[in-house]
Motif scaffolding. Sequence first.
Motif, PDB file in Angstrom:
ATOM      1  N   UNK A 331      -1.282  10.951  30.219  1.00  0.00           N
ATOM      2  CA  UNK A 331      -0.519  12.149  29.840  1.00  0.00           C
ATOM      3  C   UNK A 331      -1.030  13.334  30.670  1.00  0.00           C
ATOM      4  N   UNK A 332      -0.094  14.106  31.202  1.00  0.00           N
ATOM      5  CA  UNK A 332      -0.470  15.356  31.884  1.00  0.00           C
ATOM      6  C   UNK A 332       0.033  16.537  31.069  1.00  0.00           C
ATOM      7  N   UNK A 333      -0.605  17.682  31.277  1.00  0.00           N
ATOM      8  CA  UNK A 333      -0.237  18.867  30.516  1.00  0.00           C
ATOM      9  C   UNK A 333       0.225  19.989  31.430  1.00  0.00           C
ATOM     10  N   UNK A 334       1.120  20.824  30.891  1.00  0.00           N
ATOM     11  CA  UNK A 334       1.625  21.974  31.645  1.00  0.00           C
ATOM     12  C   UNK A 334       1.726  23.171  30.716  1.00  0.00           C
ATOM     13  N   UNK A 335       1.469  24.341  31.296  1.00  0.00           N
ATOM     14  CA  UNK A 335       1.622  25.586  30.543  1.00  0.00           C
ATOM     15  C   UNK A 335       0.367  26.423  30.540  1.00  0.00           C
ATOM     16  N   UNK A 336       0.482  27.630  31.126  1.00  0.00           N
ATOM     17  CA  UNK A 336      -0.614  28.596  31.147  1.00  0.00           C
ATOM     18  C   UNK A 336      -1.845  28.120  31.913  1.00  0.00           C
ATOM     19  N   UNK A 337      -1.587  27.582  33.101  1.00  0.00           N
ATOM     20  CA  UNK A 337      -2.694  27.290  34.019  1.00  0.00           C
ATOM     21  C   UNK A 337      -2.667  28.414  35.060  1.00  0.00           C
ATOM     22  N   UNK A 338      -3.494  29.390  34.866  1.00  0.00           N
ATOM     23  CA  UNK A 338      -3.481  30.581  35.723  1.00  0.00           C
ATOM     24  C   UNK A 338      -4.685  30.647  36.647  1.00  0.00           C
ATOM     25  N   UNK A 339      -5.736  29.922  36.310  1.00  0.00           N
ATOM     26  CA  UNK A 339      -6.946  29.980  37.135  1.00  0.00           C
ATOM     27  C   UNK A 339      -7.562  28.588  37.169  1.00  0.00           C
ATOM     28  N   UNK A 340      -8.523  28.423  38.061  1.00  0.00           N
ATOM     29  CA  UNK A 340      -9.160  27.099  38.163  1.00  0.00           C
ATOM     30  C   UNK A 340      -9.814  26.713  36.834  1.00  0.00           C
ATOM     31  N   UNK A 341     -10.356  27.691  36.115  1.00  0.00           N
ATOM     32  CA  UNK A 341     -10.994  27.398  34.828  1.00  0.00           C
ATOM     33  C   UNK A 341     -10.005  26.800  33.840  1.00  0.00           C
ATOM     34  N   UNK A 342      -8.745  27.278  33.901  1.00  0.00           N
ATOM     35  CA  UNK A 342      -7.732  26.769  32.964  1.00  0.00           C
ATOM     36  C   UNK A 342      -7.485  25.272  33.152  1.00  0.00           C
ATOM     37  N   UNK A 343      -7.576  24.810  34.402  1.00  0.00           N
ATOM     38  CA  UNK A 343      -7.344  23.375  34.657  1.00  0.00           C
ATOM     39  C   UNK A 343      -8.321  22.544  33.819  1.00  0.00           C
ATOM     40  N   UNK A 344      -9.598  22.896  33.922  1.00  0.00           N
ATOM     41  CA  UNK A 344     -10.605  22.066  33.256  1.00  0.00           C
ATOM     42  C   UNK A 344     -10.673  22.350  31.754  1.00  0.00           C
ATOM     43  N   UNK A 345     -10.345  23.607  31.380  1.00  0.00           N
ATOM     44  CA  UNK A 345     -10.296  23.911  29.948  1.00  0.00           C
ATOM     45  C   UNK A 345      -9.178  23.111  29.276  1.00  0.00           C
ATOM     46  N   UNK A 346      -8.012  23.047  29.950  1.00  0.00           N
ATOM     47  CA  UNK A 346      -6.909  22.284  29.344  1.00  0.00           C
ATOM     48  C   UNK A 346      -7.296  20.816  29.185  1.00  0.00           C
ATOM     49  N   UNK A 347      -7.907  20.245  30.226  1.00  0.00           N
ATOM     50  CA  UNK A 347      -8.275  18.823  30.167  1.00  0.00           C
ATOM     51  C   UNK A 347      -9.224  18.589  28.983  1.00  0.00           C
ATOM     52  N   UNK A 348     -10.226  19.449  28.864  1.00  0.00           N
ATOM     53  CA  UNK A 348     -11.228  19.262  27.819  1.00  0.00           C
ATOM     54  C   UNK A 348     -10.638  19.502  26.428  1.00  0.00           C
ATOM     55  N   UNK A 349      -9.839  20.542  26.320  1.00  0.00           N
ATOM     56  CA  UNK A 349      -9.347  20.946  25.003  1.00  0.00           C
ATOM     57  C   UNK A 349      -8.291  19.973  24.476  1.00  0.00           C
ATOM     58  N   UNK A 350      -7.408  19.526  25.359  1.00  0.00           N
ATOM     59  CA  UNK A 350      -6.263  18.734  24.886  1.00  0.00           C
ATOM     60  C   UNK A 350      -6.452  17.229  25.093  1.00  0.00           C
ATOM     61  N   UNK A 351      -7.316  16.843  26.002  1.00  0.00           N
ATOM     62  CA  UNK A 351      -7.501  15.419  26.274  1.00  0.00           C
ATOM     63  C   UNK A 351      -6.517  14.860  27.300  1.00  0.00           C
ATOM     64  N   UNK A 352      -5.736  15.731  27.946  1.00  0.00           N
ATOM     65  CA  UNK A 352      -4.816  15.209  28.973  1.00  0.00           C
ATOM     66  C   UNK A 352      -5.599  14.652  30.165  1.00  0.00           C
ATOM     67  N   UNK A 353      -4.940  13.811  30.948  1.00  0.00           N
ATOM     68  CA  UNK A 353      -5.597  13.251  32.137  1.00  0.00           C
ATOM     69  C   UNK A 353      -5.664  14.247  33.280  1.00  0.00           C
ATOM     70  N   UNK A 354      -4.833  15.257  33.217  1.00  0.00           N
ATOM     71  CA  UNK A 354      -4.854  16.249  34.286  1.00  0.00           C
ATOM     72  C   UNK A 354      -3.872  17.365  33.981  1.00  0.00           C
ATOM     73  N   UNK A 355      -3.938  18.420  34.796  1.00  0.00           N
ATOM     74  CA  UNK A 355      -3.115  19.601  34.539  1.00  0.00           C
ATOM     75  C   UNK A 355      -2.119  19.806  35.670  1.00  0.00           C
ATOM     76  N   UNK A 356      -0.921  20.189  35.290  1.00  0.00           N
ATOM     77  CA  UNK A 356       0.121  20.527  36.248  1.00  0.00           C
ATOM     78  C   UNK A 356       0.011  22.029  36.523  1.00  0.00           C
ATOM     79  N   UNK A 357      -0.179  22.379  37.789  1.00  0.00           N
ATOM     80  CA  UNK A 357      -0.379  23.802  38.125  1.00  0.00           C
ATOM     81  C   UNK A 357       0.962  24.362  38.594  1.00  0.00           C
TER      82      UNK A 357
END
Length: 458
Positions: A331-357
């Motif tokens: 599963x990938x996640x999208x929404x409110x990836x504004x900075x590099x930190x958001x990529x890894x925060x989303x992965x950790x917080x939601x458990x997705x395999x990666x973030x769509x920028x």
Amino acid sequence: MSCTTNNATPPGPAVAPGAEGIDPARVAERLALEHGPGGMDPRVASITPGFDAPFFQAGLAGYSDAAMRIIARRHGCPYCVTEALLDRALLAGGRGFAKADLGELHDNVPGGEEDQPLAGQIMGSDPAEMAAGAVKMIEQAARAAKDYRLLAYGPSGHWDDPEGPQHLRLPGGVQLGRVDPSTAPPSVPSSLRASVPSSSSPSVPSCLRASVPSFSSIDINLACPVKKISRKARGGHWLAEPDGAIAILEAVRDAVPPEIACTLKIRRSFDDTPEMAENFWTIVDAAYRMGYAWATVHARTVEQKYVGPSRWDLLREIVLRLRRDDPSRIIFGSGDIWSVGDIFRMIEYTGVNGASVARGCIGNPWIFRQARDLLAGRDPSPPTIAEQRRVLEEHFGLALAVNANMRKSEVFTGRTMRKFGIRFAEHHPRTDEVRRAFIGVDSLEDWRRVLEAHYGSA
Ligand SMILES: Cc1cc2nc3c(=O)[nH]c(=O)nc-3n(C[C@H](O)[C@H](O)[C@H](O)COP(=O)(O)O)c2cc1C
């Protein structure tokens, strides 16, 4: 018309109570330890070779053309998605090809070897047309070989011309696939499946057998919030009509050769009613059952368009439930990836395999370099003025190449590059002044003048 609406929200955090305490560097370190230097679950790379890091560049109508994608890749982006192309525009041929209402089709010509792996995204209202559009995208090799525009069509130039086979006919007349217009959706006409030879088949001309770049996967758009056309659903509006969404997913998966992955982009719901939330599950469960490799879930509702925060808290629940049913789901996640930190925060917080920028990489390809930095244990640094200048020159040059076949290609490129310039200006210490300068750009010469004035000498 496009996937955009004018009321996009300015950058802001997602709804994710507690996420502010997550240290992106620690997450990146863990991913690199678990999966190797790229930090990506190896199952993803086994489906899409080259997709080796847990982030990618999203489809962005009006932006994510081959030029933007190549710039992203040169900064470490491992995978890109084209903007959504309407099935009808793909099938119509002729002028319909050049003027899809989701942006110019030639924007989506894969940029050669360097623009790989690349997902081709399609959107539409009719299962059979979506299936035919998907097959046509896969036959991209011909287009990459510059023959695509010479494809022969029926006399009317339309895919459903009753006077003969129309689509996917190469110069010389070799028919690669056809749709029988009399076959009603949702079933994909058997003629389509039967008449699309594999690329090793002797009936495929040599230009197709050669290893010309093509789409690595087909992504179905069930997310675009733009309103229905002629009372027909498309994009995110399918979340209100799950049976129709499933018919499309089935038709496309059936028509696309099994070795090519199919994926979907979907919103977390149409709106916040329980009925619509249930539709999400009906569609997504069906997609995984059919063999869709992954879903990218945009954590806003369709009704929200691009306004207001995305709900990482709900995305986390979605991921938990999807994995409870089958732990192997990607599963990938999208929404409110504004900075590099958001990529890894989303992965950790939601458990997705990666973030769509998405909006976070417009005028900011450095987000990908910074993500690679974190994975390698380095501090991510902002781009220097010299780096910015290099990229601004490179991006304009690539855009000129992408638009080379257009009339007045330089003026067109100058105008379309303004919107990038405005976003690039955010990295400049004199943002407002530089932004104003980019607004006046009409040509390569104008662009260079802005660079000379604000980014130091070449
Ligand atoms: C200008 C614009 C164009 C978009 N075009 C597409 C598209 O063609 N295909 C798609 O899947 N998503 C498209 N999206 C949605 C983005 O991929 C992404 O899901 C959305 O912007 C949420 O991410 P963000 O809040 O980090 O920007 C578009 C968004 C914007 C703002």
